[in-house]
Design an enzyme around this catalytic site. Structure first.
Site, PDB file in Angstrom:
ATOM      1  N   GLU A   1       0.877  -1.153   0.000  1.00 52.97           N
ATOM      2  CA  GLU A   1       0.000   0.000   0.000  1.00 52.97           C
ATOM      3  C   GLU A   1       0.922   1.212   0.000  1.00 52.97           C
ATOM      4  O   GLU A   1       1.789   1.313   0.875  1.00 52.97           O
ATOM      5  CB  GLU A   1      -0.814  -0.060   1.302  1.00 52.97           C
TER       6      GLU A   1
ATOM      7  N   ARG B   1       4.939 -13.107   9.675  1.00 51.46           N
ATOM      8  CA  ARG B   1       5.617 -11.854   9.373  1.00 51.46           C
ATOM      9  C   ARG B   1       6.923 -11.784  10.146  1.00 51.46           C
ATOM     10  O   ARG B   1       7.119 -12.489  11.145  1.00 51.46           O
ATOM     11  CB  ARG B   1       4.718 -10.646   9.668  1.00 51.46           C
TER      12      ARG B   1
ATOM     13  N   LYS C   1       4.368   0.753  10.005  1.00 50.86           N
ATOM     14  CA  LYS C   1       4.544   2.008   9.270  1.00 50.86           C
ATOM     15  C   LYS C   1       4.068   3.198  10.105  1.00 50.86           C
ATOM     16  O   LYS C   1       4.675   4.253  10.076  1.00 50.86           O
ATOM     17  CB  LYS C   1       3.733   1.958   7.975  1.00 50.86           C
TER      18      LYS C   1
END
Ligand code: ATP
Ligand code: MG
Length: 644
Positions: free
Chosen positions: A71, A316, A326
């Site tokens: 994204e 992850r 982020k």
């Protein structure tokens, strides 16, 4: 370097980077799909598209298709690097293609600054998404038209409805783990009604949030994600690609599988938190591939090519002492806790790069940590170990004195000549074969010279080492810690009466030191032993137990050296509801002025070095000016601190 480098962290033992790639569950799935020909009949028309479009194409020359779908709402970090290496690496290894796709279906948060930084990061890591006829990354927003048509199809086929419950009612009626959901009063509307309503949503007749389109699946499903998830919402926002064309936007869970399918992805690899979304992914793929006959006899559907993509989840990356959110990374930047996204303490790809990390080191890291199905923490030392391992052979060596004191060779003028400067040379790559030009042979005193102990057998592809040139005169800079009036037990460096080699120069004998009014050492004194210059006949006859690094006062260059340490003191800075800002390390950056050998002043921005005995440093990509303003960043210390 022990004061700046974590001493408790140890890298795993070195293996060669070329080592055979270990298998993992994803490789096994792909290999079995290839063996079974699962995707052998897929066609590819040269661009993303629906079933009719792809049917016009040839059999797909790409054996598999994977994708990396960021994204564009922030800078990529080390976790994304893992995902990039994984997806592009699998495509490379199995004759496939990996797509770079901007998942830009959320209109509010995206920015072209991030788009460009993501493109740079993927390229820098060494990967390429271009394929015949296409070199641009894909963007999910290009598929909005199709997504809209897919939504209309679901409505017509009776698989979706417009729900006008308030968000609160919807939340309550969804139920929870112990309680099945309750059907919305709008759930039984006819397809015709729903279609009209949905078109009005699209045409801007309703306020943001007034209603949503929901998939009609099963309000009693044990998987809450299958209890009629929302698939379209009303949101008036200008999109960076489509502008004000749309006031309704697809939800991520609806958009993502469609993006994969239009791009003919075979293996859609995501992180574990999407595991519960997989049933919806499969449901949607099935509904959009099949055809249905309506009561009026019309046959509709068959929108997506078969076989559809499949989703697989992996754990992850969690790295100790590092934050990989982020949002939190953005907070560090906006609160000025660091100097921007590319601050060398940041785990962003731009930060790691500025810190001295190389694409090879990050690829090795991704390979070494592998992929698993369960969450775990990777020790930061593993990442550091990969950097050392890849730089060990490639980084040029250089001398730097970080905490200098002057050493005066009191008999120099008499023995060598007044003001004489004697040229010296050492190989920049000690493990590579030295050309005659290097003129230096490895000397017997190796203590501390190269704590790696790598042998000449590790030489890098027969590349000859360039030579470093510098000179020695009456005065040189040495590390303050290399002199002791009274040597501690086992100390082999300078103390009165002891001989050491100035590495690449002469054997010297220490005679003492002078002190200032405060009792601090102002100069260390020694005499040079004639005829002991490194690489000259007979130089080895005087035996010493240590060789120390040094920089000539005459040709040494002042350099700014930035000593970085971990950004957080806590190994898990944001675990368990902790405030990560509370655990910031106040000493994560120390700036010093050092002396470096003259060759280092000509370093290229971004060039990596091993400052012998200190660690790996990189010429700062931004602030280092070749020839006039040397600036070096500490990338990682050497494995063992400086010995005795
Ligand atoms: P963040 O939570 O930091 O915002 P994200 O997952 O929302 O990250 P995306 O831009 O959606 O970021 O991620 C792009 C891809 O990178 C996704 O496929 C995601 O699974 C993967 N990814 C993100 N973070 C990690 C991580 N820590 N480890 C492995 N893969 C990751
Ligand atoms: Mg995300």
């Amino acid at each position: 370097m022990s004061t700046h480098t974590p001493t408790t962290l140890h890298a795993p033992s070195a293996t060669t980077p070329e080592a055979v790639k270990p298998s993992n569950f994803l490789r096994q799935i792909i290999e079995s799909d290839l063996a079974n020909g699962t995707y052998a009949t897929r066609r590819w028309a040269g661009s993303p598209g629906n079933a009719a479009h792809q049917a016009k194409g040839e059999l797909d020359p790409a054996k598999i298709r994977t994708r990396f779908p960021p994204e564009p709402n922030g800078y990529l970090h080390i976790g994304h690097a893992k995902s990039i290496c994984l997806n592009f690496g699998l495509a490379r290894d199995y004759s496939g293609v990996c797509h770079l796709r901007f998942d830009d279906t959320n209109p509010e948060k995206e920015d072209t600054e991030y788009v460009n930084s993501i493109i740079d990061a993927v390229k820098w890591l060494g990967f390429d998404w271009s394929q015949p006829g296409n070199s641009l990354p894909y963007q999910a927003s290009d598929y909005f038209d199709f997504m809209y048509r897919a939504a209309e199809y679901l409505i017509e086929a009776g698989h979706a409805y417009v729900d006008e419950q308030t968000p609160e009612q919807m939340r309550v009626n969804r139920g929870d783990f112990g309680k099945p959901g309750i059907d919305s009063p709008y759930r039984s509307r006819t397809p015709t009604d729903n279609l009209a309503r949905f078109r009005q949503m699209r045409d801007g007749l309703y306020e943001d949030g007034a209603m949503v389109l929901r998939a009609k699946i099963d309000m009693a499903s044990p998987n809450i994600n299958m209890r009629d998830p929302a698939i379209y919402r009303i949101r008036r926002a200008t999109h960076h690609n489509t502008g004000d064309k749309w006031c309704i936007y697809p939800m991520y869970t609806f958009a993502h599988p469609i993006e994969d399918a239009l791009e003919q992805i075979t293996h859609s690899i995501c992180t574990l938190e999407f595991e519960d979304q997989r049933p919806f992914y499969d449901w949607l793929m099935q509904k959009l591939s099949e055809t249905v006959t309506l009561p009026d006899g019309r046959v509709i559907g068959g929108l997506l090519a078969s076989p559809p993509p499949k989703q697989y989840e992996f754990a992850r990356l969690n790295l100790t002492y590092v934050i990989t959110s982020k949002r939190k990374l953005a907070q560090l930047v906006y609160d000025h806790k660091v100097n921007g996204w590319d601050d060398p303490r940041m785990p962003t790809i731009v930060g790691l790069r500025r810190r001295g990390y190389t694409p090879e080191s990050l690829q090795l890291f991704a390979e070494r940590i592998g992929v698993t199905k369960s969450d775990s923490w990777i020790d930061y030392a593993t990442l550091e170990g990969c950097l050392r391992e890849t730089l060990e052979r490639s980084a040029h060596r250089g001398f730097a004195v970080l905490n200098p004191v002057k050493l005066v060779l009191t008999n120099w003028d008499e023995v060598m000549g007044v003001g004489h400067l004697e040229p010296c040379t050492l190989p920049a790559l000690p493990h590579a074969p030295h050309g005659a030009s290097a003129g230096a042979s490895p000397h017997s005193a190796s203590a501390g010279a190269s704590p790696h102990g790598a042998s000449a057998g590790e030489a890098s592809n027969g590349v000859e080492s360039p030579a470093r040139h510098f000179s020695i005169g009456k005065e040189v800079w040495i590390e303050r810690e290399d002199y002791e009036d009274v040597p501690p037990k086992g100390y082999k460096r300078l103390f009165p009466g002891n001989k050491v080699r100035l590495k690449g120069g002469y054997v010297i004998e220490c005679t003492g030191a002078t002190r200032d009014a405060n009792g601090n050492i102002s100069e260390v004194l020694a005499t040079v032993v004639p005829d002991t210059k490194s690489g000259t006949p007979g130089s080895e006859t005087v035996k010493v137990k240590a060789a120390i690094s040094w920089v000539g006062v005459a040709d040494g260059v002042n350099a700014e050296v930035r000593l970085y340490d971990r950004l957080f003191l806590d190994a898990n800075p944001d675990a368990g509801g902790k405030d990560f800002l509370e655990t910031l390390n106040p000493n994560s950056l120390k700036v010093i002025t050092a002396f470096v050998e003259p060759s280092l002043a000509n370093a290229l921005p971004g060039q990596n070095f091993q400052f012998e005995r200190h660690g790996y440093f990189v010429a700062d990509r931004i602030d280092h000016v070749q020839g006039s303003k040397p600036v070096f960043n500490l990338a990682v210390g050497l494995r063992d601190g400086w010995g005795k």
